[in-house]
Structure formats: C-alpha cells, structure tokens
Design a protein around this motif. Structure first.
Motif, PDB file in Angstrom:
ATOM      1  N   LEU A 105      13.863 -13.369  25.805  1.00 53.54           N
ATOM      2  CA  LEU A 105      12.955 -13.813  26.868  1.00 53.54           C
ATOM      3  C   LEU A 105      12.741 -15.313  26.726  1.00 53.54           C
ATOM      4  CD1 LEU A 105      10.899 -13.317  29.178  1.00 53.54           C
ATOM      5  CD2 LEU A 105       9.162 -12.963  27.389  1.00 53.54           C
ATOM      6  N   ALA A 162      10.489 -18.204  27.892  1.00 56.02           N
ATOM      7  CA  ALA A 162       9.148 -18.264  28.471  1.00 56.02           C
ATOM      8  C   ALA A 162       8.474 -19.579  28.106  1.00 56.02           C
ATOM      9  CB  ALA A 162       8.314 -17.083  27.965  1.00 56.02           C
ATOM     10  N   SER A 194      11.157 -16.220  32.366  1.00 58.93           N
ATOM     11  CA  SER A 194       9.812 -16.078  32.919  1.00 58.93           C
ATOM     12  C   SER A 194       9.535 -17.222  33.900  1.00 58.93           C
ATOM     13  CB  SER A 194       8.793 -16.096  31.777  1.00 58.93           C
ATOM     14  OG  SER A 194       7.503 -15.856  32.260  1.00 58.93           O
ATOM     15  N   LEU A 200      12.857 -11.910  35.814  1.00 62.63           N
ATOM     16  CA  LEU A 200      12.185 -10.727  35.292  1.00 62.63           C
ATOM     17  C   LEU A 200      12.494  -9.473  36.102  1.00 62.63           C
ATOM     18  CD1 LEU A 200       8.670 -12.122  34.278  1.00 62.63           C
ATOM     19  CD2 LEU A 200      10.714 -11.796  32.875  1.00 62.63           C
TER      20      LEU A 200
END
Length: 603
Positions: free
Chosen positions: A409, A411, A347, A578
C-alpha cells in the motif's frame, strides 16, 4: 522670495520624510517576505537554502530575480535556490555581495536563455550547479564570468546538465582553469570548443560527462587532458573514437554506449568490454587508429584468435564468445505468466504529497562475489545524484524481495503516525526521526565548521511544508519505505540477496519514474554481466566455490543464453487504486525500448 524659498525647503523635507518612510516600509515588506534572510543575518549563518512551496510567488514578486537583500550577506559560503519555476536570473549584485561564496546551487529553476548579468567574478567559488534550467547559450557578458582575469579561478565542479545548450563558451577553460569535474549531460551540444582541449587548458579535469547530447565528433586533442579519469559520451552521434584517447595517462572509465560507430567490433566492445580492453584496442590501431600497419597487425591477430577459437570448438575445449557474450539479456515476465504477481495499491491522499510510483521485480542478481554489493549501491547513489537530481526529482528504493510481504500500500500519513525502522537505526516515528536528523545536521555543521551536510541530512528540506509524509506499507502493516528519506531495515539488501523489489517515486511525473527505472535496470544488467564474467575467470582458476544465485522461485524457469548465462528476469508490477483499477504497469511495451544496442529484451 524668502517665503518661496521656505516653501521649497519645507516641500523637500516633506518629500524626504515620505521617501524615507517608503524605504522603511519596503525594507519591512522584504523582511516579512524573506524571513530566512533576516534569520541568516541575525545568526551570521554561512549556509542558506531557499526552497519550499512559497518560494515561487516571492521570486515572481521580486521580478523573477533573487531579492537584493540576499546579496548583503557577505558571510555566506553555501547558497542553494532550487525548484523555482519563476527564477529567470540571479539578479545584479551577486558577485559583489557574496565574495566568500564556496558553493552556488541554482538547479531546477528557469534560468535562461543566458545569464544576465554574468555570474562572476566569484573568487572563492568551488562548486557551481546550474542543472535543470533553460540555458541555451553562455556568451561573454551573459555567462559564467570573465576570462581575463579568470572569473572563477577556484572552481572545481561545474554542473550544466539538463539545459538546452547548443554550444559551450570558448573561454570556459580560461574562466575556470582549475576545473576538475564538468557535467554537460542532457543538452544539445554537437561539438566541444577546440579551446577546451588545447595543451594545458584544463590540467586538473578528471571527470567529463556529456551523455545524451548530439556530439558528432571527438577531437584527438582530448589526449591533452592529462588528468582525465572518467569520460561519459554515451547516447550521442559519434561515428569514430580517436585512437589518441588511449594516450590519456589516467583514464580508468569510459562510456560510449548508444553511439553508431563505424567500427562494428569497437561498437560491440564499448557495449560489453572493460575500459582497459577498449583502450588497448585503440592503442593497437583499431579502425580510426594511427597507422595502417598497426591496423593490419591487429586484424592479423584477430584472425589468429578466431582460428584458435574455432579449433577449441571443434575439439570441445571451448565456445565462441564474440558477439553473444558481449550482449546483455533481460527477460520480461508478464503478470499473466506470473502465478504470484506483486501489486501496489495507491491511496488517494498521496496525490498532494508524492503522487507517482512505479515498481518492478528483478530476479537473478548475484551480489556475493567481491565488491558486487558495494558497486550496486554506488550505482544507485550515482543515479540519485544525477537523474534523480539529488532526490529532488525522484527517489529510488531497493528491497530484498524475500522480506517483502505483498500486496503493498502506497499511502500518506501524518508524521506522528508514521512508524519505521530506518536503515541502521531503531524504530521511530517519522516526526522523531526528522527531528533527530535535524539535530544531527546541526551538530555536523558545528563539528566540521561548515554549512553543508552529508547523508540523509541533505534531503530533509524536501519534506518542508508537508502535512503528511509518503510511505510504502507491506501486508503486515510495516512501513518498508519512507521516500525521499530512507528504507526499512526489514527489507535491507544483503550480499545473499538474489531477487529485488525496486520502487521509484516522484512528485514530478510518472514518465520520469519510468525513465529512472529503465536506467536502474540497465545498470543492474551491466553489473550482473560483469559479475558473471569475473566468476567465470575465478572458476577457471579454481577459486570459485559455489554457483551463486538463481531465480529462487520454482515457478520460474529460464533457458540459458548461448554463453551459458541466464538473463535477468524483470517481473511486471501493477499499480492500482483502492478499487483495483489499473494506474500503471511496469515494464509495459513502451518501457525498456530506448536501451543501447548491446541490450536485448525478451518479452
């Protein structure tokens, strides 16, 4: 005349008032610029840690030195100033102003090329960490302290790793006669000073690390280090290992990998044999040994063993295990060959927090026998302390692959929104966890009556000034990693773990992540080889009941090597943004290429 004298007195009084006002204003400015010093003085603290985003500008304003006000805190036992690229010298007054200092940590700054003025004398100092600076030389007057009388008489641990030193001060042993641990890794040394190994110079030295230098020779006088237990001289330019090394009575662990030794048998041994076997070979008079007679006796014994192995092979009783059995094998599985590759999506908000991440999967580990799991975790801790610079440069996280649900992910989230089940704890938000760790750290200080802390509490300062915290989230929405603090209980490594997902994150550089991942995988390969050899011995004695871990994936098959052992499989992991655009894949063709000669990578 009277009038003139009165004018002079009035002018002097006016200048005095102005000077006093200027000094008061300066003191107020220092107080505002360095609130930590005001707080430490008011609370009579014995520990002070200076770090964070504003430190560099404040040190630059102070002329690239620490503020003189710091040296008016005589109660300090622990002082750390880290990660400041504008700090070029500690500044005068340190030795006089901090007489009770026990630990001084000045790592990852810009100290150098020398230390002016010199640090000592510091009569109570026990730990000195100057790693990750730009030191090139430490001559008298610009070094650690005087030799007569000793400037650092109580110093036990000295870390000079990651500098640019081309030589050590000849009077180091006289300056710090009670030294127990000396870390010189990652400098430009081509020799040790003879004074370091003179009889009785360092009677307590138990750990000497000088890997990744340019050392060309090791003096036989190293045998005078009577307390030496650990010696790491890997990745140098040594061609001989003196037989006298075997005379060190307490030596338990040595590392000479990455040197081009003339004795090729010894070169193979340092790549795959236990320390005891290497010392026995040196003691028996291997090449470079004490006497021709001993060497001939050793060669005769070698010929006898080769004949016995040949007879065993011909009779079907055994297999040759000289060269191939000493090698470490790594098989790289490319993304294109993997039916279910793991991907990490990144991210954009991590850019301002901890932007770099590298991942890899390792299959085929066996952590069940003996203390294999503990050794694996210890090796990870050692990497955190050394290459990762106590997690300030990078952080390693290892997971049980069976519990990892991809894609992942990477992030950044506000502390109040980030939830995790930390290792050994109940689920908590990151904000609550950090607050809890801070309270525990304060309690530690009170109970132990000292300012240093242990465990996760040592890394809390790395989150200072961060509005968002980095995290790795699985496909089920669970946070499995919160660097640089902790992993999740969900993916905890256990004895039954065979396949692992590895991650390295950093706020410094992508290449650093790759280098540390290389080192981690190499240590895993060495541990796997050692565990496998121990299992073979147990099976021969009839004590091993099961066959241990396999690859645990029906889609992956590997043929065994000549010694009957399967290499570890390293699966590529892709890191993408992403939108799916590739950011990095590990291991690529440029990774795992600077490994020691005894490691073979099959791509």
């Amino acid at each position: 005349m009277v009038i003139s004298g009165s004018r002079r007195k009035c002018g002097a009084a006016l200048r005095k008032r102005r000077t006093g006002g200027a000094m008061a204003a300066a003191a107020m400015a220092v107080s505002e610029a360095w609130p930590e010093l005001e707080l430490a003085e008011r609370e009579r603290r014995r520990e002070l840690l200076l770090t964070g985003p504003g430190l560099e500008e404040r040190v630059k304003a102070a002329g690239g030195r620490l503020p003189p006000r710091l040296f008016t805190l005589p109660l300090l036992h622990y002082l750390e100033v880290s990660g400041c690229g504008s700090l070029r010298a500690p500044g005068p007054g340190l030795a006089q102003g901090l007489p009770q200092l026990h630990s001084l940590v000045l790592r990852r700054n810009a100290l150098g090329p020398g230390l002016s003025p010199e640090l000592g004398p510091l009569p109570a100092l026990r730990v000195l960490d100057l790693s990750g600076n730009a030191l090139e030389t430490l001559p008298p007057g610009e070094g650690l302290g005087p030799a007569e009388p000793p400037g650092l008489p109580q110093l036990q641990s000295l870390n000079l790793s990651g500098n640019r030193l081309r030589e050590l001060p000849a009077d180091l042993a006289r300056c710090a006669p009670r030294l127990q641990s000396l870390n010189l890794t990652g400098n430009r040394l081509d020799a040790f000073p003879p004074e370091l190994f003179r009889p009785g110079a360092l009677p307590l030295l138990s750990e000497l690390a000088a890997a990744d230098n340019c050392l060309r020779e090791l003096s036989p006088d190293i045998a005078h280090l009577a307390s030496l237990k650990t010696l790491d001289l890997s990745n140098n330019q040594l061609t001989e290992i003196p037989a006298e090394l075997a005379d060190c009575p307490k030596l338990k662990e040595i590392n000479f990998r990455g040197n081009r030794l003339r004795d090729k048998r010894l070169e193979k041994m340092v790549g795959g044999c236990q320390t005891k076997s290497i010392l026995e070979y040196l003691r028996a008079g291997g090449r470079g040994g004490r006497s021709k007679g001993r060497q001939e006796a050793s060669e005769k014994e070698d010929r006898k063993k080769r004949r016995e192995r040949k007879q065993h092979r011909e009779s079907g009783e055994g297999e040759e295990e000289v060269a191939d059995s000493a090698r470490l094998m790594l098989k790289v599985l490319h993304v294109s060959e993997n039916p279910t590759p793991l991907t990490v999506r990144v991210s954009p908000e991590v850019r301002d927090v901890r932007p770099y991440i590298v991942g890899a999967i390792v299959r085929g580990m066996d952590l069940q026998p003996g203390n294999a799991l503990r050794r694996f975790l210890n090796s990870q801790t050692k990497l955190h302390d050394d290459l990762c610079e106590k997690r300030t440069a990078a952080t390693i996280a290892t997971h049980d692959l069976q519990a990892v649900r991809g894609p992942l992910l990477y992030a950044a989230r506000p502390p109040e929104d980030l939830k995790i089940v930390p290792l050994g704890r109940k689920e908590a938000k990151a904000k609550e966890l950090v607050r809890q760790l801070q309270l525990e750290a304060e309690e530690q200080r009170k109970q132990k009556k000292r300012q240093s802390v242990s465990g996760l509490h040592r890394y809390l300062h790395l989150l200072d000034g961060k509005e968002n915290y980095p995290c790795l989230v699985d496909a089920e929405g669970d946070v499995i990693s919160f660097p640089p603090i902790t992993n999740s209980e969900k993916t905890k490594i256990k004895k039954t773990t065979c396949n692992l997902f590895l991650e390295v994150t950093s706020a410094t550089s992508l290449q650093l992540c790759k280098d540390i991942m290389d080192s981690l995988i190499l240590r895993m390969a060495e541990l796997s080889k050692s565990t496998s050899e121990n299992k073979e011995e147990d099976m021969l004695s009839g004590t091993e009941a099961d066959a241990g871990c396999g690859l645990s994936d029906p889609n992956l098959t590997l043929s065994s090597g000549k010694d009957g052992q399967c290499p570890l499989v390293v699966e590529q992991v892709r890191v993408v943004d992403l939108e799916g655009s590739l950011k990095v894949v590990y291991p690529s063709k440029t990774d795992l290429i600077t490994l020691p000669p005894h490691v073979t990578v099959v791509r």
